[in-house]
Design an enzyme around this catalytic site. Sequence first.
Site, PDB file in Angstrom:
ATOM      1  NE  ARG A  36      -4.018  -1.956   2.053  1.00 24.77           N
ATOM      2  CZ  ARG A  36      -5.330  -1.733   1.952  1.00 24.77           C
ATOM      3  NH1 ARG A  36      -5.806  -0.517   2.026  1.00 24.77           N
ATOM      4  NH2 ARG A  36      -6.161  -2.732   1.783  1.00 24.77           N
ATOM      5  CE1 TYR A  71      -1.872  -8.677  -1.585  1.00 23.09           C
ATOM      6  CE2 TYR A  71      -3.637 -10.126  -0.877  1.00 23.09           C
ATOM      7  CZ  TYR A  71      -3.089  -8.864  -0.959  1.00 23.09           C
ATOM      8  OH  TYR A  71      -3.740  -7.793  -0.403  1.00 23.09           O
ATOM      9  CG  ASP A  78     -13.595   2.033   2.425  1.00 21.53           C
ATOM     10  OD1 ASP A  78     -13.883   1.434   1.376  1.00 21.53           O
ATOM     11  OD2 ASP A  78     -12.809   1.574   3.285  1.00 21.53           O
TER      12      ASP A  78
HETATM   13  C1  LIG Z   1      -8.191  -6.563   5.546  1.00 27.23           C
HETATM   14  C2  LIG Z   1      -8.559  -5.737   4.360  1.00 27.23           C
HETATM   15  C3  LIG Z   1      -8.114  -6.089   3.084  1.00 27.23           C
HETATM   16  C4  LIG Z   1      -8.458  -5.335   1.963  1.00 27.23           C
HETATM   17  N1  LIG Z   1      -8.000  -5.712   0.727  1.00 27.23           N
HETATM   18  C5  LIG Z   1      -8.369  -5.002  -0.377  1.00 27.23           C
HETATM   19  C6  LIG Z   1      -7.907  -5.368  -1.683  1.00 27.23           C
HETATM   20  O1  LIG Z   1      -7.138  -6.310  -1.840  1.00 27.23           O
HETATM   21  N2  LIG Z   1      -8.332  -4.625  -2.760  1.00 27.23           N
HETATM   22  C7  LIG Z   1      -9.163  -3.552  -2.627  1.00 27.23           C
HETATM   23  O2  LIG Z   1      -9.515  -2.930  -3.633  1.00 27.23           O
HETATM   24  N3  LIG Z   1      -9.595  -3.164  -1.387  1.00 27.23           N
HETATM   25  C8  LIG Z   1      -9.222  -3.854  -0.277  1.00 27.23           C
HETATM   26  N4  LIG Z   1      -9.644  -3.462   0.967  1.00 27.23           N
HETATM   27  C9  LIG Z   1     -10.509  -2.272   1.071  1.00 27.23           C
HETATM   28  C10 LIG Z   1      -9.682  -0.984   0.956  1.00 27.23           C
HETATM   29  O3  LIG Z   1      -8.632  -0.994   1.895  1.00 27.23           O
HETATM   30  C11 LIG Z   1     -10.563   0.224   1.187  1.00 27.23           C
HETATM   31  O4  LIG Z   1     -11.763   0.082   0.477  1.00 27.23           O
HETATM   32  C12 LIG Z   1      -9.844   1.491   0.697  1.00 27.23           C
HETATM   33  O5  LIG Z   1      -8.710   1.754   1.503  1.00 27.23           O
HETATM   34  C13 LIG Z   1     -10.792   2.673   0.736  1.00 27.23           C
HETATM   35  O6  LIG Z   1     -10.120   3.809   0.273  1.00 27.23           O
HETATM   36  P1  LIG Z   1     -10.647   5.249   0.674  1.00 27.23           P
HETATM   37  O7  LIG Z   1      -9.672   6.195   0.034  1.00 27.23           O
HETATM   38  O8  LIG Z   1     -12.079   5.378   0.371  1.00 27.23           O
HETATM   39  O9  LIG Z   1     -10.514   5.309   2.261  1.00 27.23           O
HETATM   40  P2  LIG Z   1      -9.221   5.203   3.174  1.00 27.23           P
HETATM   41  O10 LIG Z   1      -8.201   4.315   2.551  1.00 27.23           O
HETATM   42  O11 LIG Z   1      -9.720   4.884   4.538  1.00 27.23           O
HETATM   43  O12 LIG Z   1      -8.620   6.688   3.149  1.00 27.23           O
HETATM   44  C14 LIG Z   1      -9.307   7.759   3.745  1.00 27.23           C
HETATM   45  C15 LIG Z   1      -8.343   8.925   3.902  1.00 27.23           C
HETATM   46  O13 LIG Z   1      -9.078  10.044   4.434  1.00 27.23           O
HETATM   47  C16 LIG Z   1      -8.336  10.590   5.504  1.00 27.23           C
HETATM   48  N5  LIG Z   1      -9.307  11.208   6.415  1.00 27.23           N
HETATM   49  C17 LIG Z   1     -10.118  10.575   7.311  1.00 27.23           C
HETATM   50  N6  LIG Z   1     -10.883  11.473   7.958  1.00 27.23           N
HETATM   51  C18 LIG Z   1     -10.544  12.695   7.454  1.00 27.23           C
HETATM   52  C19 LIG Z   1     -11.002  14.009   7.717  1.00 27.23           C
HETATM   53  N7  LIG Z   1     -11.942  14.269   8.620  1.00 27.23           N
HETATM   54  N8  LIG Z   1     -10.443  15.043   7.033  1.00 27.23           N
HETATM   55  C20 LIG Z   1      -9.471  14.803   6.095  1.00 27.23           C
HETATM   56  N9  LIG Z   1      -9.009  13.562   5.801  1.00 27.23           N
HETATM   57  C21 LIG Z   1      -9.549  12.517   6.475  1.00 27.23           C
HETATM   58  C22 LIG Z   1      -7.568   9.429   6.103  1.00 27.23           C
HETATM   59  O14 LIG Z   1      -6.435   9.921   6.816  1.00 27.23           O
HETATM   60  C23 LIG Z   1      -7.191   8.653   4.856  1.00 27.23           C
HETATM   61  O15 LIG Z   1      -6.010   9.146   4.277  1.00 27.23           O
HETATM   62  C24 LIG Z   1      -9.295  -4.196   2.109  1.00 27.23           C
HETATM   63  C25 LIG Z   1      -9.744  -3.826   3.376  1.00 27.23           C
HETATM   64  C26 LIG Z   1      -9.383  -4.592   4.492  1.00 27.23           C
HETATM   65  C27 LIG Z   1      -9.889  -4.176   5.844  1.00 27.23           C
END
Ligand SMILES: Cc1cc2nc3c(=O)[nH]c(=O)nc-3n(C[C@H](O)[C@H](O)[C@H](O)COP(=O)(O)OP(=O)(O)OC[C@H]3O[C@@H](n4cnc5c(N)ncnc54)[C@H](O)[C@@H]3O)c2cc1C
Length: 360
Positions: free
Chosen positions: A70, A176, A254
């Site tokens: 990551r 993996y 997410d």
């Molecule tokens: C065990 C596990 C395995 C996974 N494996 C996979 C995989 O193989 N492939 C895949 O596609 N997905 C996988 N996922 C899912 C994936 O990790 C998430 O769906 C992904 O990280 C979501 O990305 P995001 O940018 O929406 O949120 P996040 O990655 O949670 O990023 C959110 C960002 O927003 C920031 N933030 C939070 N609150 C605030 C705020 N108030 N103000 C400003 N910034 C803020 C955080 O600091 C962070 O940088 C897995 C999840 C888990 C738990």
Amino acid sequence: MREIGAGVQISPNATRILRRLGLEQPLRRFGVRPRAVVIHRWADGHVIVRQPLAGACERDFGAPYYHFHRAELLDVLSAAVPEGVLHLDHRCVGLIQHGDRVEVQFHNGATADADVVVGADGIHSTVREATLGPESPRFSGHVAYRGLVPAARIADLGIELVASSWWGPNHHFVHYFVGAGARYLNWVAITPGEWRIESWTARGEVADALKEFEGWHPQVRAIIGSVDATNRWALYDRDPLPRWTVGRVTLMGDAAHAMLPYMAQGAVQAIEDAAVLAKCLEQADAHDADAALRRYEQTRKPRASRCQEGSRRNGVMYHLADGEDQRNRDANLASATTAPLPQNGAWLYGHDVEAEFEQG
Ligand SMILES: Cc1cc2nc3c(=O)[nH]c(=O)nc-3n(C[C@H](O)[C@H](O)[C@H](O)COP(=O)(O)OP(=O)(O)OC[C@H]3O[C@@H](n4cnc5c(N)ncnc54)[C@H](O)[C@@H]3O)c2cc1C
């Protein structure tokens, strides 16, 4: 921008998008291309199904399947963003919609005015709560233990460069390789549990993880036992939200559609969101930006919801107890002719969200 978790699988429906952004070279450098997806039975290691990935994904879906560390994927993405665009250490604490603009408030006292605001702030999204109100996620009853092992440490196990999954009663285990040059083996062990903290950094005990996998194949136990420390993550489930957009504020990733990790699509769907949102905004003026956000939501919500629901179903399918249902499942998978797995075929990996959007 810190490392969160270790490994992430990025399937062709997202690598296609990243490639169009001109990231092919760094993706190739940092990504590990698994040869196949291999699903084993929990106790004897019998291979339920093996389907090719490397080569097959390029041939059938026009883009590769990658495993990344990551931190390295984050580096590739942030290096591609123009200088001065990312402002770190600005935690959003509130939003005010003013009709033609949105004011964003940050914890450090700074504010910003924007035509639109996209809450890409993860599972516990502040933007979601500020626009749609509080939500109460449902505890899935599953806990994920996660580990990262230097490849050299487990070289004697002779692990193939594939995406491996081991399915057994109430548990499954995934591993993996990640990191440029396949330097590490990343593993995730899903177990039942009552521990309820959703955190990327909470510690778990290796001994507890091993206890959960008592009676499992020696390879699974050897991989779990090879780490000094493990992280633990309580898995919460969410139903599709009724809406993502309110006025000039929308959600992505997410924040919009948190899903269980059982299709490896959470991050992939976030990348699809970003590609479609960019297309919607490209065609919008500041005055009709809210309409562009609604179009984004209409385009994306059905597909992301399908992944939320599919991930939930996989959680049941992977964890079947030994018996008739399990034997039927295994027989169906063994006879599958659609690659890589029937549930992830053309509708998921082959689908090009940008082309779909352009065709209206
Ligand atoms: C065990 C596990 C395995 C996974 N494996 C996979 C995989 O193989 N492939 C895949 O596609 N997905 C996988 N996922 C899912 C994936 O990790 C998430 O769906 C992904 O990280 C979501 O990305 P995001 O940018 O929406 O949120 P996040 O990655 O949670 O990023 C959110 C960002 O927003 C920031 N933030 C939070 N609150 C605030 C705020 N108030 N103000 C400003 N910034 C803020 C955080 O600091 C962070 O940088 C897995 C999840 C888990 C738990």
